[in-house]
Design an enzyme around this catalytic site. Structure first.
Site, PDB file in Angstrom:
ATOM      1  N   CYS A 133      44.185  99.109  66.878  1.00 52.72           N
ATOM      2  CA  CYS A 133      43.463  98.060  66.514  1.00 52.72           C
ATOM      3  C   CYS A 133      44.300  97.264  65.043  1.00 52.72           C
ATOM      4  O   CYS A 133      44.417  97.947  64.326  1.00 52.72           O
ATOM      5  CB  CYS A 133      42.082  98.370  66.346  1.00 52.72           C
ATOM      6  SG  CYS A 133      41.156  97.050  65.632  1.00 52.72           S
ATOM      7  N   ASN A 196      46.376  95.823  73.642  1.00 53.02           N
ATOM      8  CA  ASN A 196      45.656  95.582  72.696  1.00 53.02           C
ATOM      9  C   ASN A 196      46.036  94.230  72.315  1.00 53.02           C
ATOM     10  O   ASN A 196      47.189  93.962  72.668  1.00 53.02           O
ATOM     11  CB  ASN A 196      45.551  96.646  71.741  1.00 53.02           C
ATOM     12  CG  ASN A 196      44.183  96.518  70.961  1.00 53.02           C
ATOM     13  OD1 ASN A 196      43.615  95.507  70.895  1.00 53.02           O
ATOM     14  ND2 ASN A 196      43.495  97.490  70.492  1.00 53.02           N
ATOM     15  N   THR A 197      45.670  93.737  71.340  1.00 55.25           N
ATOM     16  CA  THR A 197      45.771  92.365  70.678  1.00 55.25           C
ATOM     17  C   THR A 197      47.193  92.363  69.859  1.00 55.25           C
ATOM     18  O   THR A 197      47.858  93.698  69.481  1.00 55.25           O
ATOM     19  CB  THR A 197      44.853  91.868  70.097  1.00 55.25           C
ATOM     20  OG1 THR A 197      44.595  92.784  69.038  1.00 55.25           O
ATOM     21  CG2 THR A 197      43.814  91.457  70.815  1.00 55.25           C
TER      22      THR A 197
HETATM   23  C1  LIG Z   1      36.597  89.879  69.975  1.00 51.78           C
HETATM   24  C2  LIG Z   1      37.299  90.810  70.527  1.00 51.78           C
HETATM   25  C3  LIG Z   1      37.083  92.107  70.130  1.00 51.78           C
HETATM   26  C4  LIG Z   1      37.830  93.206  70.430  1.00 51.78           C
HETATM   27  N1  LIG Z   1      37.393  94.475  70.065  1.00 51.78           N
HETATM   28  C5  LIG Z   1      37.964  95.422  70.442  1.00 51.78           C
HETATM   29  C6  LIG Z   1      37.528  97.030  70.128  1.00 51.78           C
HETATM   30  O1  LIG Z   1      36.550  97.275  69.322  1.00 51.78           O
HETATM   31  N2  LIG Z   1      38.481  98.002  70.483  1.00 51.78           N
HETATM   32  C7  LIG Z   1      39.621  97.677  71.260  1.00 51.78           C
HETATM   33  O2  LIG Z   1      40.097  98.792  71.747  1.00 51.78           O
HETATM   34  N3  LIG Z   1      40.106  96.375  71.609  1.00 51.78           N
HETATM   35  C8  LIG Z   1      39.114  95.501  71.640  1.00 51.78           C
HETATM   36  N4  LIG Z   1      39.714  94.196  71.585  1.00 51.78           N
HETATM   37  C9  LIG Z   1      40.850  94.177  72.504  1.00 51.78           C
HETATM   38  C10 LIG Z   1      40.709  93.793  74.034  1.00 51.78           C
HETATM   39  O3  LIG Z   1      39.986  94.951  74.530  1.00 51.78           O
HETATM   40  C11 LIG Z   1      41.881  93.663  74.597  1.00 51.78           C
HETATM   41  O4  LIG Z   1      42.761  94.786  74.811  1.00 51.78           O
HETATM   42  C12 LIG Z   1      42.538  92.329  74.352  1.00 51.78           C
HETATM   43  O5  LIG Z   1      41.802  91.153  74.070  1.00 51.78           O
HETATM   44  C13 LIG Z   1      43.506  91.876  75.353  1.00 51.78           C
HETATM   45  O6  LIG Z   1      42.863  91.467  76.545  1.00 51.78           O
HETATM   46  P1  LIG Z   1      42.343  89.964  76.792  1.00 51.78           P
HETATM   47  O7  LIG Z   1      43.406  88.875  76.473  1.00 51.78           O
HETATM   48  O8  LIG Z   1      41.877  89.806  78.037  1.00 51.78           O
HETATM   49  O9  LIG Z   1      41.361  89.710  75.710  1.00 51.78           O
HETATM   50  C14 LIG Z   1      38.847  93.028  71.227  1.00 51.78           C
HETATM   51  C15 LIG Z   1      39.357  91.730  71.676  1.00 51.78           C
HETATM   52  C16 LIG Z   1      38.522  90.758  71.084  1.00 51.78           C
HETATM   53  C17 LIG Z   1      38.803  89.379  71.568  1.00 51.78           C
END
Ligand SMILES: Cc1cc2nc3c(=O)[nH]c(=O)nc-3n(C[C@H](O)[C@H](O)[C@H](O)COP(=O)(O)O)c2cc1C
Ligand SMILES: Cc1cc2nc3c(=O)[nH]c(=O)nc-3n(C[C@H](O)[C@H](O)[C@H](O)COP(=O)(O)OP(=O)(O)OC[C@H]3O[C@@H](n4cnc5c(N)ncnc54)[C@H](O)[C@@H]3O)c2cc1C
Ligand code: FES
Lengths: 312, 314
Positions: A133, A196-197
């Site tokens: 994260c 993850n992001t």
């Molecule tokens: C608002 C938001 C909150 C997130 N919170 C978490 C989190 O608490 N724990 C985690 O492992 N990933 C978290 N993520 C990451 C997502 O689970 C995911 O890995 C990432 O957004 C990529 O997928 P997507 O493009 O479909 O959103 C979060 C993403 C977003 C957008």
């Protein structure tokens, strides 16, 4: 057209009715989505990151939209382990789909404490370790970029996880993601989830300040999808396939064809994140779309599709 | 409305566009029509609640219609839904009609201007908690800052319909007269009385206008206008209630005034929202915990957007 398509998945011993989950932090603790979809129709559900103690999270603005994506810096705002057990577990216990609890922390002891407390809970199929994260000062991504730390944290949590499967969620912005993936697998991970992001920043040119209060945030959404597909394919080829470890692919998935791209690249299952915000029921449409695709292509079992990328 | 009311039966609905009228240089009013299940659900929409609108598939206006300051951002693809309140809701037999008063500030609101009658838009709602009316209040003061007009116009309508004994006065402020989001600004009779806005006058509600530059009404901030007015008021604070909607700085001032005069006060807060449905945690509002020095983050989309002003840490 073959109508009897089997899209169920054996995910490291956990039976998923289909390969579509919702991603951590984008679907609350399940009850929030109940107005929009039958959560039980999902292959699985992943909770928001849980930490040992409740966390208030970062100041606002916590999000900003970007081209085909968004940045978030929520900062693991969550109710903490005790409240989770008391208030949310009873809701999750009623679900018939597989439930994964995402665990985060600033120290290895914190991860271990959460896993230990939850290891005997029947409602939970497995853990997803958030070592990636970008939005907290300590822990999080700093664990996930160092293979030695990934080894340490994975084996420490594995020891207390009992029967639960342990999935490690990988950070995308590392020199070689396979090195980290291998460290997790060798330390006992039963599955890998990626991605993850990406840590990113948006600048307000009027004020010359970052838009987010946290200055940086994690980029998610359609913008990261091609990178996620590439990384899933790389980890599948270089680590997962050889060790028989399933990959959960995510990053920018909105449609069935997005999901199928990940599966062809090597993901055994996929998770929907940011798209839940825009179309809260879209995971269900994706499941239907995958079924239809398999039927059209005469794929009897989704297994045939996993890692079926043609490169010759 | 006397109880704090939260959203029931929220869901994704499609609404038909009936009209999209330009009210001022940057202001538009979008008329929507819900039928079927949507008509039923939105018939109970409370003032201060909101919806999440998806305009990601809506076209941009032609280049020459894009204001210069928005040219750079206009090309950005819209991904997320956007939160909006309704300024008017009317339930008829099998249909519910709703109006959104909006200001063009970025890529999504720019796209909204090209919606035309017959188009269909996807809407999630009703969301959040609206305004509520505690017992024993005799006078309600509606304090509008710029684009905050929508939910308070809706509230004005509900007061007229359901609280005939309530004395209601609206205060509306903006930087200049051009930035007041109203169609009918002034007329001669009202000029003698102060100023009157057609949007409130149609419910029999008197209104006072303030502009920072003095281009209409009181020259100064709407909160100064409110203070001055309250200075002359004879009613005890506990018999009054203030409802505020507008920029956060204005709401902070309104909260101060309310505290000072011991008047109950509800404010509608704005936060950047990724979801509006309490799954993303992006919309945190820092709130006091009664009886302690601690604060907690509440969710604007779930616990708000309307909060008691004494609760909010501005
Ligand atoms: C608002 C938001 C909150 C997130 N919170 C978490 C989190 O608490 N724990 C985690 O492992 N990933 C978290 N993520 C990451 C997502 O689970 C995911 O890995 C990432 O957004 C990529 O997928 P997507 O493009 O479909 O959103 C979060 C993403 C977003 C957008
Ligand atoms: C509960 C709620 C109700 C709302 N009701 C209305 C309404 O009835 N009519 C109306 O015109 N607008 C309303 N808004 C604001 C509206 O959602 C934004 O103006 C819209 O999202 C802008 O989208 P955009 O793409 O055009 O501009 P963006 O590029 O998204 O925003 C333009 C600029 O506005 C600011 N901004 C955008 N959203 C917010 C926010 N939520 N809080 C603070 N600053 C922000 C930012 O500084 C940004 O740079 C409401 C917001 C909330 C939270
Ligand atoms: S906007 Fe997502 S939780 Fe409030």
């Amino acid at each position: 057209m073959n109508k009897d398509v089997d899209i169920s998945v054996n995910f490291s011993g956990i039976g998923l009715a289909n390969p579509v989950l919702t991603a951590s932090g984008t679907s609350g603790y399940a009850d929030e989505l109940a107005d929009f979809m039958d959560v039980n129709s999902l292959g699985g559900f992943i909770t928001k990151s849980i930490t040992l103690k409740p966390r208030k999270g970062n100041a606002t603005p916590r999000i900003v939209e970007t081209d085909s994506g968004m940045l978030n810096a929520i900062g693991w705002a969550n109710i903490g382990l005790d409240a989770f057990v008391e208030e949310k577990l009873p809701v999750l216990e009623k679900l018939s789909c597989a439930v994964f609890v995402n665990i985060a922390g600033e120290t290895i002891d914190e991860y271990v404490a959460v896993a230990q407390r939850l290891a005997a809970e029947k409602a939970i199929a497995g853990f997803e370790l958030n070592v990636s994260c970008p939005n907290v000062e300590k822990g999080g991504i700093s664990f996930g970029t160092d293979p030695a730390q990934v080894t340490e944290i994975t084996s420490a949590v594995k020891k207390v996880s009992g029967e639960k499967i342990l999935m490690v969620k990988l950070a995308p912005a590392v020199t070689d993601i396979s090195v980290i993936a291998r460290a997790a697998v060798e330390a006992g991970a039963n599955a890998l989830s990626l991605i993850n992001t990406f840590t990113a920043m948006v600048v307000d040119v009027e004020t010359r300040r970052p838009v987010l209060a946290n200055k940086t945030g994690g980029l998610s959404g359609p913008a990261i999808k091609p990178i996620a597909v590439y990384l899933v394919n790389k980890v599948y080829n270089e680590v997962a396939k050889g060790s028989g470890i399933p990959v959960l692919g995510l990053g920018g998935i909105r449609t069935a064809s997005d999901a199928i791209e990940f599966i062809i690249a090597g993901a055994s299952a996929v998770a929907v994140g940011t798209a839940n915000f825009i179309e809260p029921g879209c995971a269900i449409k994706i499941i239907e779309g995958i079924k239809k695709y398999c039927a059209c292509k005469e794929i009897a079992n989704i297994k045939e599709l996993v890692g079926s990328l043609e490169v010759s | 409305m006397s109880e704090k009311c939260s959203a029931a039966n929220k869901g994704v609905f499609s609404a038909a566009v009936r009209a999209n009228k330009q009210l001022g240089q940057r202001f538009y009013q979008l008329g929507l029509e819900f039928s079927g299940a949507g008509a039923e659900v939105f018939a109970n929409f409370k003032p201060g609640q909101f919806v999440e609108l998806d305009v990601s598939g809506t076209a941009l206006p032609p280049a020459e219609a894009i204001p210069e300051d928005l040219v750079d951002v206009s090309g950005r693809k819209v991904l997320l839904r956007r939160p909006f309140s309704f300024c008017d809701v009317t339930a008829k037999k099998n249909k519910t009609f709703a109006e959104i008063l909006y200001c063009v500030v970025g890529p999504a609101t720019l796209r909204m201007t090209t919606l035309t009658a017959g188009d269909s838009v996807s809407i999630i709602g009703p969301l959040g908690n609206g305004f509520w009316v505690p017992e024993s209040k005799k006078r309600a003061l509606l304090v509008v800052g710029g684009m905050g007009a929508g939910p308070l116009e809706h509230l004005a309508k509900v007061f007229t319909a359901d609280y005939p004994d309530m004395e209601v006065i609206a205060f509306a402020g903006a930087k200049t007269v051009e930035e007041l989001p109203f169609e009918a600004r002034l007329d001669e009779i009202s000029q003698q009385l102060g100023f009157s806005l057609g949007e409130f006058a149609k419910y029999g509600i008197e209104s006072l206008v303030a502009t920072d530059d003095g281009s209409a009404g009181f020259a100064g901030l709407v909160t100064d206008c409110l203070s001055e007015w309250l200075g002359k008021s004879d009613l005890a604070g506990e018999n009054m209630i203030i409802y505020g909607c507008g920029p956060e700085q204005m709401l902070a001032q309104v909260a101060e005034i309310a505290k000072d005069k011991k008047i109950d006060c509800q404010v509608s807060m704005e936060r950047r929202m990724a979801c509006g449905i309490r799954v993303c945690q992006s919309c945190a509002v820092e709130c006091r915990v009664a009886g302690s020095n601690e604060t907690v983050y509440k969710l604007c989309c779930e616990d708000g957007p309307v909060f008691e002003s004494r609760e909010v840490v501005f």
